[in-house]
Design an enzyme around this catalytic site. Structure first.
Site, short mmCIF file in Angstrom:
data_model
loop_
_atom_site.label_atom_id
_atom_site.label_comp_id
_atom_site.label_asym_id
_atom_site.label_seq_id
_atom_site.Cartn_x
_atom_site.Cartn_y
_atom_site.Cartn_z
N TYR A 130 3.00 10.12 -0.64
CA TYR A 130 4.07 9.64 0.24
C TYR A 130 5.45 9.99 -0.32
O TYR A 130 6.44 9.97 0.40
CB TYR A 130 4.00 8.12 0.42
CG TYR A 130 2.73 7.60 1.07
CD1 TYR A 130 1.75 8.46 1.58
CD2 TYR A 130 2.50 6.22 1.16
CE1 TYR A 130 0.59 7.96 2.16
CE2 TYR A 130 1.34 5.72 1.74
CZ TYR A 130 0.39 6.59 2.22
OH TYR A 130 -0.75 6.09 2.78
N LYS A 189 -2.89 5.76 -4.65
CA LYS A 189 -3.95 6.69 -4.25
C LYS A 189 -3.87 7.97 -5.06
O LYS A 189 -2.79 8.55 -5.21
CB LYS A 189 -3.85 7.00 -2.75
CG LYS A 189 -3.88 5.76 -1.86
CD LYS A 189 -3.86 6.12 -0.38
CE LYS A 189 -3.70 4.89 0.49
NZ LYS A 189 -2.31 4.41 0.55
N HIS A 237 -7.86 9.45 -2.35
CA HIS A 237 -7.23 9.51 -1.04
C HIS A 237 -8.13 10.14 0.02
O HIS A 237 -8.08 9.78 1.19
CB HIS A 237 -5.91 10.29 -1.15
CG HIS A 237 -4.88 9.86 -0.17
ND1 HIS A 237 -3.54 9.78 -0.47
CD2 HIS A 237 -4.98 9.48 1.12
CE1 HIS A 237 -2.86 9.37 0.59
NE2 HIS A 237 -3.71 9.20 1.58
N ASP A 290 0.85 -1.20 0.00
CA ASP A 290 0.00 0.00 0.00
C ASP A 290 0.88 1.24 0.00
O ASP A 290 1.71 1.42 0.89
CB ASP A 290 -0.91 0.00 1.23
CG ASP A 290 -1.81 1.23 1.27
OD1 ASP A 290 -2.91 1.15 0.71
OD2 ASP A 290 -1.39 2.25 1.84
#
Length: 324
Positions: free
Chosen positions: A60, A89, A122, A55
């Site tokens: 990120y 996402k 998200h 994931d």
């Protein structure tokens, strides 16, 4: 409840589009001060240990490294591409219909993969400008997530992603999406914060009734980053009731906290970059909580969000004003 005796690290849950999702995944978010190379190494080790669900997310900032790890494990013969379930996402600055596919293609490019297994929105709200910094303002946009969803459906039809879902949606927002005129694909999942202090039973019941799988992040509570988490909130893993249940099974509080979520039939994302913890997290399949202990842990629910993202409370689509 799932047939908890049958749970293994290889267990997959059926999705409403005919695909399946591994019940345990590796979470790869790390705060900006953590070197990106650690996520790359952890992903390789996790795949060696048997994790098949990775994931990650554009925001990120580490999809290049996570992609390197996945492709290296494919190249050395440890796994085939179809063995890996990768979740990406769509970040909130890509919600305008003309940007959705670009957001997906950016992730594919960074990962150097031909398709994603799961791509999720998200958050339910759109942003024009976003600084991941609690001291900088978010600049909101008013794009309706239903318009975003239509482009995600087209991305699925184009083969760029196998399944599409959402994250951090409340019941009303899910209802709006499900009742959208011309809906082609239901979301396969809703990824939300979920742990013994936030057991999400009402949201889970609603999702179950619509064949939507709940995926849990922050299953051990949360990181204690003072920028985002209220440090006056209780530390979940220090809970005495949880400790007492863990002692009964000769397990750590973390293992019991994870097992609790798994036995509720919720997919668990376990985030760790240390080898010992990655191994220990797979130990959750070596024991089963008795019904009375599941009840004891369910009673710890405080409806506590460690990640309330209060900076976004002004947005009309902020999801946590509602009970669930």
């Amino acid at each position: 409840m799932t047939d908890s005796m049958a749970l293994t690290k290889d267990t997959r849950i059926a999705l409403n589009d005919g695909n399946t999702i591994p019940i345990i995944g590796l979470g790869t978010y790390a705060s900006p001060d953590v070197p990106k190379s650690l996520g790359e190494e952890a992903t390789k080790i996790a795949i060696d240990l048997g994790y098949r669900h990775i994931d990650c997310a554009y925001i990120y900032g580490n999809e290049v490294q996570i992609g390197n790890a996945i492709r290296e494990k494919i190249a050395d013969g440890t796994v085939k591409r179809e063995d890996i379930f990768y979740t990406g996402k769509l970040w909130c600055t890509f919600f305008s219909p003309e940007l959705v596919r670009k957001g997906l293609e950016k992730s594919l490019q960074d990962l150097q993969l031909d398709y994603l297994d799961l791509f999720i929105m998200h958050w339910p709200f759109s942003l024009k400008v976003c600084e991941i910094n609690p001291d900088k303002p978010f600049v909101y946009d008013d794009v309706d997530f239903c318009a975003t969803w239509e482009v995600l459906e087209a991305c699925k039809d184009a083969g760029l992603v196998k399944s599409i879902g959402v994250s951090n949606f409340n019941r009303k927002q899910l209802e709006r999406l499900l009742s959208k005129p011309g809906l082609k694909y239901k979301p396969v999942c809703n990824q939300v914060e979920c742990h013994v202090y936030l057991s999400q039973s009402k949201l889970q019941a609603y999702c179950n009734s619509n064949d939507i799988v709940l995926v849990a992040y922050s299953v051990l509570g949360s990181h204690r980053d003072k920028n985002w988490v209220d440090l006056t909130t209780p530390v979940l893993l220090e809970d005495l009731v949880l400790a007492n249940v863990a002692a009964k099974y000769n397990r750590s509080p973390a293992e019991v906290a994870m097992r609790f979520i798994l036995q509720k039939g919720i997919v668990v994302l376990a985030k760790s970059f240390t080898v010992a913890r990655l191994k220990q997290n797979l130990g959750v399949f070596d024991f089963e909580l008795k019904p009375e202990d599941m009840k004891t842990l369910e009673d710890l629910d405080k409806n506590l969000h460690y990640g309330p993202f209060k900076e976004m409370k002004q947005h009309p689509e902020y999801p946590f004003h509602d009970e669930y």
